[in-house]
Design a protein around this motif. Structure first.
Motif, PDB file in Angstrom:
ATOM      1  N   LYS A  28      -6.486   3.178   8.278  1.00 46.39           N
ATOM      2  CA  LYS A  28      -6.317   4.129   7.163  1.00 46.39           C
ATOM      3  C   LYS A  28      -5.497   5.342   7.592  1.00 46.39           C
ATOM      4  O   LYS A  28      -4.597   5.788   6.872  1.00 46.39           O
ATOM      5  CB  LYS A  28      -7.700   4.577   6.659  1.00 46.39           C
ATOM      6  N   ILE A  86      -7.601   6.879   0.299  1.00 48.07           N
ATOM      7  CA  ILE A  86      -7.512   5.586   0.996  1.00 48.07           C
ATOM      8  C   ILE A  86      -8.877   5.322   1.608  1.00 48.07           C
ATOM      9  O   ILE A  86      -9.336   6.073   2.476  1.00 48.07           O
ATOM     10  CB  ILE A  86      -6.448   5.611   2.102  1.00 48.07           C
ATOM     11  N   GLU A 103       0.827  -1.207   0.000  1.00 53.34           N
ATOM     12  CA  GLU A 103       0.000   0.000   0.000  1.00 53.34           C
ATOM     13  C   GLU A 103       0.866   1.263   0.000  1.00 53.34           C
ATOM     14  O   GLU A 103       0.537   2.245  -0.686  1.00 53.34           O
ATOM     15  CB  GLU A 103      -0.922  -0.008   1.218  1.00 53.34           C
TER      16      GLU A 103
END
Length: 938
Positions: A286, A278, A261
Motif C-alpha cells: 500500500k 488505499i 490501481e
C-alpha cells in the motif's frame, strides 16, 4: 541595585535593608546618576520637591550616613562626599537601569535575531514594577515616563525580532498600545495572528484598528499595516513566497505493475479536496503504491506534499498520536516550535487554517482507524488527502466522502514481473519450476516476494530452487529476515495485536478452517458470534468474497494456525474443531435431506449446529451449499486426527450419494478411504465405508480394487445380517461383473440385491435394484424383459417423486426402446433422462445417457453427442465412459469411411478398455484389424 521597580539592593542573593521610603528615595536618585556627583540642592529637590524638611541638609546627611552603613557589606559600592554633593561609586552595570540601557543598545546593534532577542529579553526582565518605587515628585514623574517609553520601545523592537524568526505566538501575548506606538503594536499583533494560522482573526483586528484610526484620528493605516493587509489577502509569506514542504519518501525503485490501481487513484484524486483510502492487508504494498502515485503527481500540488507515517500497525512501535503528526506538519508549514499550540483542538484548528488556501497533498501512511486520521485532514477544499491503512475506514468513507481503493494481492503476471525485476529474467528462465513455486508460495503478497527475492539477491549464486524448498518446508520462517520491517510474521503480528480479545480468539480459530474459506453460519458455530467477522474484514485480515463467504490469505492463515497452536490449549482446539465439524455434519445432513429425501437410512444422526440451524429452501439451494462447502468439508476430514474419527466416518456416510451422483470420484475416494481407516473392524461403519470406497474405485475404472473392497463389505453385511448394506454392496459387485462381461454372475448379484432391498422395506432402494436389473437385461439384449423391470422402477420413482431414480430409469428405457427399434420413443426417453439428470446435477447419469443416446444416432449427430460425453467424462475422470465416447466416435467415423479420423479414437478406446480389462476391447481390436486390411487407408 535596582530602581526599575521598588528600590532595592541585593548582595549575594540577600536583599539588604536600605531604610524607610525617603531614605530609599535618596538611594534611587544616586543610583540613577551612579558614578556622577549629584549636588545637594539637586538631591533635595529630587527627593522632596517643593516640600523639603526644615533642615534638609541635616536630613540628607543622616540618610546618606545610614545608607553607607547599609551598603558597607557590598564590595565596590560606596557613597562619598564630593564638591558640594554626593556620588555613589559602583560599576554602572550593577544598577538595573544602566544595565537595561546597555543591553538595549547592544540588542539594536546586533544583526543576529536570536542573539538580539536574548538581549532584549534580558533587558526587559530587569523590570520589576513601577520605576523609582514610591518616589513622588515632578522630577520622578518625568524620569518614570521616560523609562516607561524606553520600555515600550524595547518591547516593540523585541517583537519585530520575534516576528522575523516566527515566534509570533509570543507576540500575541503582548497587549496592544495606544497612540503612535499603538499602530506599530497593532501591526505586530495582526502579523502575529496571521503567521499563527489565524488569518480571519488578523483581518478582523486590522478592520477594527482601521476603523479606530478613521473615527478617532481621521487617518488611514500607515504603509506597514497596508502592506501586511495585502499579504494576508494573498496568503504570501514575508518574502512573498509560501512555504512548500516536500516530505514524500523516495519512490520504491522496484515498483512494478498496479497500473489499474494507479489509474483508479488518478480518478479518485482528480478533483481538489478529494480524499482516497488505499486499504488492504499488511504486506500488499500500500505504501509503495501511494508513494509511487504521489511522486508521479507532485506537479499537481505546487504548495508541497506532507507525509506522515502514523505507524498504526507497526511491528515495533505504538501508533503515532495525531497531535505529534500535527506538530510536525505545522513545523513543515513554517510555524516555529515555540508558536505551536499545546492543546489538540488548537493544533488542529491552526493546521486547518494554514492549509485552507493551499494546494497540498497530504499522505497519511499506515493509519490505524478513522479517529486517527480525522484530526489530520486539512482545511478548505484545495488540498488532497491519500490515506493507507489495513482498515477499510468505513467512517471516513461515510462522513468525509472518501473514495476507497481496496488493494488485492498481485496477479500472477504482476508477481512474476516483480520477482523478475528483483532477481533477473535469467534466473527465472533457468529455473522456471522453482520460480513458479516461489510465486505460488508467496501468494501475490508484495512483501513476501520482496523478501524471497532479497534472499536470492543477497547471496550471488544462490539458486531459486533452494529458496523454493525453504518456502515449502516452512513458509513463515523462510519469509522472516530477522528484521521487523522485513518479516511477514511481524507484519501480521502488528495487525493481530490491534484486535480485542474476542476478535483475536476468532482470528486464531480461523486457523482451523481449510483454504476454501468459511461462511457466516460456520463462523458462528466456530466462535459463537459473527461480529468478529466484520472487525477482521475491516482489519483486512479476512476478505469477504463473494458476499457471505470469508477467506484468509494462505500466509495469514498459516500465522493464525501458528498462533492457535501456541496460545490455545489442546482441549480448546479440539472443542473448536468439534464445533466446526458438527456444524458441517448438521448442515450436510440437512442438505442431503433435500437432495435425496427418500434415503434417510443412509445418513447417521447428527448433533445440532452450535451456530444457525440449516434451512434450505429447495433442492437447488441444498446442492449449491454442498458444491460450495465440499472442498472445506473434505479438507477438514483429511486433516482430522483420531479424536475426530466419529465425525469423519459420519461425514463419509452423509456425503456418499452426493459425491457419487455429482461424479466427484477422486474426492469420494479420498474421504471414504480416510473414513474406512478410522472405522472399528467388523462394524457396520466399516462395511458402509468399504462399500463407498469400492464404488468410488468402480467409477474410476479400478475394478479389481473395487471388487476387493466390496467383497469385504459384503462379508460384514452377511455377518451382521444387514440387508441395507448387502443390497448396496451386491449392486456394486454386479456392476463390476457387468463391466467385465460376466453377465451371469452380474444377474445373480442384481437379483440378490433386489431381494435384500425388499427385505429392508425401503422403496427407493428397491427401485434402484429394479433399475439396475432392467439396465442389465437391456445390455444383454433382453429389451422387453428390461422394460418390465424398468417400468416397475419407474412406478416407484413416480410414487416417491424421485427425479434421482427417474433419470436413470428413463435413460435405461431409452436404450431398451432403441434395442426394439422404436427410435422415436427412445429419443424421447433419452431427452427426458438428460433433462432430469441435468436438473438434479446427476453427472453419472448424464454422461452415461449421452453415450447411450449417441449409440442410437449416426453421422454428425452421433459424433456431437459422443463428444459431449467425452468432454464430461474427461472432466470427472470416468475412464469407462471416456472409453465408450472414443469408441463411439471412432466407430462412427469408421462406418462413414473416415478411417484416418477413426484410428486415434479407436486407439484411445482400446488403451482405456485394456486398462479396465473390459470386454469391449475385443470389438475395438477387430475394428482396428479390419482397418489395416489391404485396400483400406487409416
Amino acid at each position: 541595585m535596582g530602581v526599575l521597580g521598588p528600590v532595592e539592593v541585593v548582595a549575594d542573593g540577600v536583599r539588604l535593608d536600605v531604610g524607610h521610603a525617603r531614605q530609599r528615595d535618596v538611594l534611587a536618585v544616586l543610583l540613577l546618576d551612579v558614578a556622577r556627583v549629584v549636588p545637594v540642592e539637586t538631591l533635595v529637590d529630587r527627593v522632596w520637591g517643593d516640600r523639603p524638611p526644615a533642615q534638609p541638609r541635616n536630613a540628607l546627611y543622616g540618610y546618606v550616613s545610614r545608607l553607607r552603613r547599609s551598603l558597607a557589606p557590598v564590595d565596590g559600592v560606596t557613597i562619598e562626599r564630593d564638591r558640594g554633593g554626593y556620588v555613589l561609586l559602583a560599576e554602572p552595570r550593577a544598577v538595573d537601569v544602566h544595565r537595561f540601557e546597555s543591553l538595549l543598545e547592544r540588542a539594536r546593534k546586533t544583526a543576529e535575531d536570536d542573539v538580539a532577542l536574548a538581549l532584549y529579553e534580558e533587558a526587559l526582565a530587569l523590570w520589576r514594577g513601577r520605576p523609582l518605587g514610591e518616589l513622588e515628585s515632578e522630577w520622578a514623574d518625568g524620569v518614570r515616563g521616560e523609562l516607561e517609553y524606553k520600555y515600550e520601545a524595547a518591547v516593540l523592537d523585541r517583537n519585530d525580532r520575534r516576528l522575523r524568526i516566527g515566534a509570533h505566538a509570543a507576540v500575541l501575548a503582548e497587549p496592544p498600545s495606544d497612540g503612535v506606538a499603538g499602530e506599530r503594536a497593532a501591526a505586530q499583533r495582526i502579523e502575529a495572528l496571521y503567521l499563527d494560522g489565524h488569518p480571519a482573526d488578523a483581518l478582523r483586528e486590522y478592520e477594527t484598528f482601521r476603523s479606530h484610526l478613521a473615527e478617532e484620528l481621521g487617518t488611514d493605516p500607515g504603509p506597514r499595516l497596508r502592506a501586511l493587509h495585502q499579504r494576508i489577502l494573498t496568503g504570501a509569506g514575508p518574502d512573498g513566497d509560501r512555504t512548500a514542504p516536500r516530505q514524500l519518501p523516495a519512490a520504491p525503485p522496484s515498483f512494478v505493475g498496479r497500473a489499474e490501481e494507479l489509474a483508479a487513484l488518478d480518478r479518485m484524486l482528480a478533483a481538489r479536496g478529494a480524499v482516497a483510502v488505499i486499504s488492504g492487508a499488511g504486506g500488499l504494498g500500500k505504501t509503495w503504491l501511494a508513494v509511487r502515485w504521489a511522486t508521479d503527481n507532485v506537479t499537481r500540488f505546487p504548495d508541497g506534499q506532507l507525509y506522515g507515517d502514523l505507524r498504526g500497525f507497526d511491528p515495533a512501535h505504538e501508533p503515532v498520536p495525531a497531535v505529534r503528526v500535527l506538530r510536525g506538519f505545522l513545523g513543515a508549514l513554517g510555524v516555529s516550535g515555540t508558536s505551536i499550540p499545546s492543546e489538540p483542538d488548537e493544533l488542529a484548528a491552526l493546521y486547518r487554517s494554514l492549509t485552507a488556501q493551499r494546494r497540498l497533498l497530504v499522505l497519511l501512511d499506515n493509519a490505524r482507524d478513522t479517529d486517527h486520521v480525522v484530526p489530520l485532514l486539512p482545511g478548505g477544499s484545495s488540498c488532497s488527502v491519500l490515506v493507507t491503512s489495513r482498515h477499510g475506514f468505513g467512517g471516513l468513507l461515510t462522513t468525509h466522502g472518501a473514495s476507497a481503493l481496496p488493494l488485492r494481492t498481485l496477479d500472477e503476471r504482476q508477481a512474476r514481473e516483480l520477482l523478475e525485476h528483483k532477481v533477473g529474467a535469467a534466473g527465472l528462465i533457468e529455473e522456471p519450476e522453482a520460480g513458479q513455486e516461489i510465486l505460488r508460495q508467496c501468494g501475490g503478497l508484495s512483501l513476501a516476494l520482496a523478501i524471497a527475492a532479497a534472499r536470492i539477491a543477497a547471496q550471488p549464486g544462490r539458486r531459486l530452487s533452494s529458496v523454493a524448498a525453504e518456502l515449502r518446508e516452512s513458509r513463515l520462517d523462510a519469509l522472516d529476515t530477522g528484521e521487523l520491517s522485513a518479516s511477514v510474521r511481524a507484519v501480521f503480528s502488528a495487525s493481530y495485536r490491534s484486535l480485542d480479545s474476542q476478535c483475536a480468539s476468532a482470528f486464531r480459530l480461523l486457523g482451523l478452517v481449510p483454504d476454501g474459506g468459511i461462511d457466516r453460519a460456520a463462523a458462528a458455530a466456530l466462535f459463537s458470534d459473527t461480529r468478529p467477522l466484520r472487525a477482521l474484514c475491516a482489519a483486512n485480515l479476512l476478505e469477504e468474497n463473494p458476499p457471505g463467504r470469508f477467506r484468509m490469505h494462505d500466509l495469514v492463515k498459516l500465522y493464525a494456525a501458528e498462533l492457535l497452536a501456541e496460545t490455545d490449549t489442546p482441549a480448546d482446539r479440539l472443542a473448536a474443531s468439534t464445533r466446526l465439524f458438527e456444524h458441517y455434519l448438521s448442515w450436510a445432513s440437512a442438505a442431503m435431506g433435500r437432495l435425496s429425501p427418500h434415503e434417510p437410512y443412509l445418513r447417521p444422526r447428527t448433533a445440532r449446529s452450535a451456530g444457525p440451524q440449516p434451512d434450505f429452501a429447495d433442492h437447488e439451494d441444498a446442492r449449491a451449499w454442498l458444491d460450495t462447502e465440499r472442498a472445506t468439508m473434505l479438507a477438514l476430514a483429511d486433516a482430522a486426527d483420531t479424536s475426530l474419527a466419529g465425525q469423519v466416518i459420519r461425514l463419509s456416510a452423509i456425503l456418499w450419494r452426493y459425491l457419487d451422483v455429482a461424479a466427484h470420484y477422486h474426492d469420494a475416494l479420498l474421504l471414504h478411504t480416510t473414513a474406512l481407516a478410522l472405522t472399528p473392524p467388523g462394524t457396520a461403519e466399516q462395511g458402509f465405508a468399504g462399500q463407498a470406497v469400492g464404488m468410488a474405485l468402480f467409477r474410476l475404472g479400478r475394478y479389481d480394487e473395487a471388487a476387493g473392497h466390496l467383497e469385504q463389505a459384503l462379508s460384514i453385511a452377511l455377518d451382521r445380517r444387514d440387508d441395507l448394506l448387502e443390497s448396496m454392496v451386491r449392486n456394486g459387485l454386479a456392476s463390476v461383473d457387468d463391466m467385465r462381461g460376466r453377465r451371469k454372475a452380474a444377474r445373480k448379484q442384481y437379483k440378490l440385491a433386489l431381494a435384500a432391498a425388499r427385505r429392508t422395506g425401503h422403496a427407493l432402494l428397491e427401485g434402484i435394484a429394479l433399475c439396475n436389473l432392467g439396465e442389465h437385461y437391456s445390455w444383454c439384449g433382453h429389451h422387453q424383459a428390461a422394460i418390465g423391470f424398468l417400468e416397475q422402477s419407474g412406478g416407484i420413482a413416480q410414487d416417491l417423486g424421485s427425479a434421482g431414480l427417474g433419470a436413470p430409469v428413463l435413460a435405461a428405457l431409452g436404450s431398451a426402446y432403441a434395442g426394439l427399434g422404436q427410435d422415436d420413443k427412445a429419443t424421447r426417453h433419452f431427452q427426458r433422462a438428460l433433462e432430469f439428470a441435468r436438473a438434479g446435477g446427476n453427472t453419472n447419469v448424464e454422461v452415461a445417457t449421452l453415450n447411450e443416446f449417441a449409440a442410437t444416432k449416426t453421422g454428425a449427430e452421433a459424433i456431437e453427442l459422443y463428444e459431449d460425453a467425452h468432454s464430461l467424462a474427461q472432466r470427472i475422470g470416468h475412464l469407462h465412459e471416456r472409453a465408450r465416447a472414443h469408441h463411439g466416435i471412432g466407430k462412427t467415423h469408421y462406418t462413414s469411411g473416415n478411417h484416418v479420423e477413426a484410428r486415434p479414437h479407436l486407439e484411445a478406446a482400446l488403451a482405456a478398455y485394456t486398462e479396465l480389462r473390459a470386454p469391449e476391447a475385443d470389438d475395438v481390436r477387430a475394428l482396428l484389424s479390419a482397418a489395416r486390411q489391404p485396400g483400406l487407408t487409416c
